[in-house]
Design an enzyme around this catalytic site. Structure first.
Site, mmCIF file in Angstrom:
data_model
loop_
_atom_site.group_PDB
_atom_site.id
_atom_site.type_symbol
_atom_site.label_atom_id
_atom_site.label_comp_id
_atom_site.label_asym_id
_atom_site.label_seq_id
_atom_site.Cartn_x
_atom_site.Cartn_y
_atom_site.Cartn_z
ATOM 1 N N TRP A 25 9.525 3.684 -5.824
ATOM 2 C CA TRP A 25 9.966 2.795 -5.902
ATOM 3 C C TRP A 25 10.476 2.232 -7.324
ATOM 4 O O TRP A 25 9.495 2.560 -8.206
ATOM 5 C CB TRP A 25 9.489 1.545 -5.006
ATOM 6 N N PHE A 58 2.087 2.694 -1.075
ATOM 7 C CA PHE A 58 1.463 2.958 -0.006
ATOM 8 C C PHE A 58 0.827 4.458 0.326
ATOM 9 O O PHE A 58 -0.532 4.473 0.576
ATOM 10 C CB PHE A 58 1.799 2.158 1.124
ATOM 11 N N VAL A 80 4.780 0.844 -8.782
ATOM 12 C CA VAL A 80 5.224 -0.377 -8.989
ATOM 13 C C VAL A 80 5.394 -1.144 -7.884
ATOM 14 O O VAL A 80 6.027 -0.653 -6.914
ATOM 15 C CB VAL A 80 6.377 -0.438 -9.923
ATOM 16 N N VAL A 81 4.552 -2.192 -7.721
ATOM 17 C CA VAL A 81 4.808 -3.017 -6.586
ATOM 18 C C VAL A 81 5.297 -4.605 -6.969
ATOM 19 O O VAL A 81 4.979 -5.034 -7.948
ATOM 20 C CB VAL A 81 3.896 -3.412 -5.517
ATOM 21 N N THR A 86 7.808 -12.067 1.226
ATOM 22 C CA THR A 86 6.855 -12.015 2.528
ATOM 23 C C THR A 86 5.438 -11.570 2.133
ATOM 24 O O THR A 86 5.359 -10.854 0.892
ATOM 25 C CB THR A 86 7.306 -10.893 3.578
ATOM 26 N N HIS A 88 3.938 -8.962 2.626
ATOM 27 C CA HIS A 88 3.971 -7.413 2.362
ATOM 28 C C HIS A 88 3.454 -7.089 1.209
ATOM 29 O O HIS A 88 2.683 -6.072 1.270
ATOM 30 C CB HIS A 88 5.373 -6.981 2.677
ATOM 31 N N PHE A 113 -5.610 4.222 -13.144
ATOM 32 C CA PHE A 113 -5.032 3.358 -12.250
ATOM 33 C C PHE A 113 -3.907 2.758 -13.030
ATOM 34 O O PHE A 113 -3.870 1.803 -13.627
ATOM 35 C CB PHE A 113 -6.008 2.285 -11.875
ATOM 36 N N ARG A 127 5.730 -4.147 -19.146
ATOM 37 C CA ARG A 127 4.433 -2.993 -19.127
ATOM 38 C C ARG A 127 4.819 -1.571 -18.708
ATOM 39 O O ARG A 127 4.091 -0.663 -18.706
ATOM 40 C CB ARG A 127 3.589 -3.468 -17.931
HETATM 41 C C1 DLZ Z 1 8.012 -1.281 1.919
HETATM 42 C C2 DLZ Z 1 7.913 -1.497 0.288
HETATM 43 C C3 DLZ Z 1 8.160 -2.444 -0.227
HETATM 44 C C4 DLZ Z 1 8.725 -3.821 0.497
HETATM 45 N N1 DLZ Z 1 7.986 -2.546 -1.585
HETATM 46 C C5 DLZ Z 1 7.440 -1.531 -2.290
HETATM 47 C C6 DLZ Z 1 7.501 -1.715 -3.703
HETATM 48 O O1 DLZ Z 1 7.573 -2.733 -4.464
HETATM 49 N N2 DLZ Z 1 6.688 -0.668 -4.256
HETATM 50 C C7 DLZ Z 1 6.394 0.341 -3.660
HETATM 51 O O2 DLZ Z 1 5.816 1.216 -4.487
HETATM 52 N N3 DLZ Z 1 6.776 0.618 -2.441
HETATM 53 C C8 DLZ Z 1 7.191 -0.600 -1.584
HETATM 54 N N4 DLZ Z 1 7.168 -0.361 -0.200
HETATM 55 C C9 DLZ Z 1 7.064 1.100 0.333
HETATM 56 C C10 DLZ Z 1 5.746 1.193 0.730
HETATM 57 O O3 DLZ Z 1 4.726 1.390 -0.514
HETATM 58 C C11 DLZ Z 1 5.616 2.551 1.509
HETATM 59 O O4 DLZ Z 1 6.170 3.629 0.959
HETATM 60 C C12 DLZ Z 1 6.304 2.230 3.080
HETATM 61 O O5 DLZ Z 1 5.587 1.031 3.671
HETATM 62 C C13 DLZ Z 1 6.341 3.382 3.925
HETATM 63 O O6 DLZ Z 1 4.948 3.745 4.168
#
Ligand code: DLZ
Length: 155
Positions: A25, A58, A80-81, A86, A88, A113, A127
């Site tokens: 992502w 995840f 990267v998240v 939400t 999530h 990490f 970053r």
């Molecule tokens: C679903 C999701 C969302 C909303 N945002 C991110 C993100 O910003 N960064 C990331 O690495 N992954 C995201 N995912 C995907 C989840 O990590 C995962 O791949 C899915 O829920 C499928 O298991």
């Protein structure tokens, strides 16, 4: 968390076998993190480097667990998240963080990490080790993995 106070890690990683596990992502940021990690491993003299891609952050722990059990000296986990509207965000961040912690503690294999957990894309780009970024978290994660593997080899 502030990046101030980070140590300068210059270690000799020759002979180490290291795998980078990288989520997919946020392509631009991930490209920067991955390039930074590869640069840092090359600078440390690590030649045996593999890259394994997974869909999202995840999925980092399960991949790290498999790699750690397959005889690598260290894993570098990159992801990267970015916060959305939400809860999530919190679930993905904590699952990835707790999962990676469990992998490193249970297997004894160092896990660098390199998971960015950011409010927006601008924070992540700052970053990512890209031109104009203030920090290079991919490189930092790789350096930490190498330094820890070397430290543990010596005890
Ligand atoms: C679903 C999701 C969302 C909303 N945002 C991110 C993100 O910003 N960064 C990331 O690495 N992954 C995201 N995912 C995907 C989840 O990590 C995962 O791949 C899915 O829920 C499928 O298991």
């Amino acid at each position: 968390m502030s990046g101030a106070g980070a140590p300068s890690l210059q270690v000799d990683g020759r002979g180490l076998r290291i795998t980078i596990v990288a989520a997919s992502w946020h392509t631009q940021v991930m490209d920067g993190l991955l390039a930074g990690a590869l640069r840092a491993l090359a600078a440390a003299g690590v030649i045996d480097v593999r890259v394994v891609r997974v869909p999202g952050s995840f999925e980092l722990p399960v991949a790290a667990a498999r790699l750690a059990r397959n005889g690598v000296d260290a894993v570098v986990a990159l992801g990267v998240v970015i916060r959305g509207g939400t809860p999530h965000f919190d679930y993905v961040c904590s699952a990835a963080t707790l999962g990676l912690t469990e992998v490193t503690v249970r297997t004894g294999v160092p896990v660098g990490f390199g998971l960015l957990t950011c409010d927006d894309e601008a924070q992540a780009l700052d970053r990512a080790g890209l031109p104009g970024s203030r920090e290079d978290k991919g490189a930092e994660a790789a350096e930490a993995a190498v330094a820890t593997a070397v430290a543990l080899r010596e005890v």
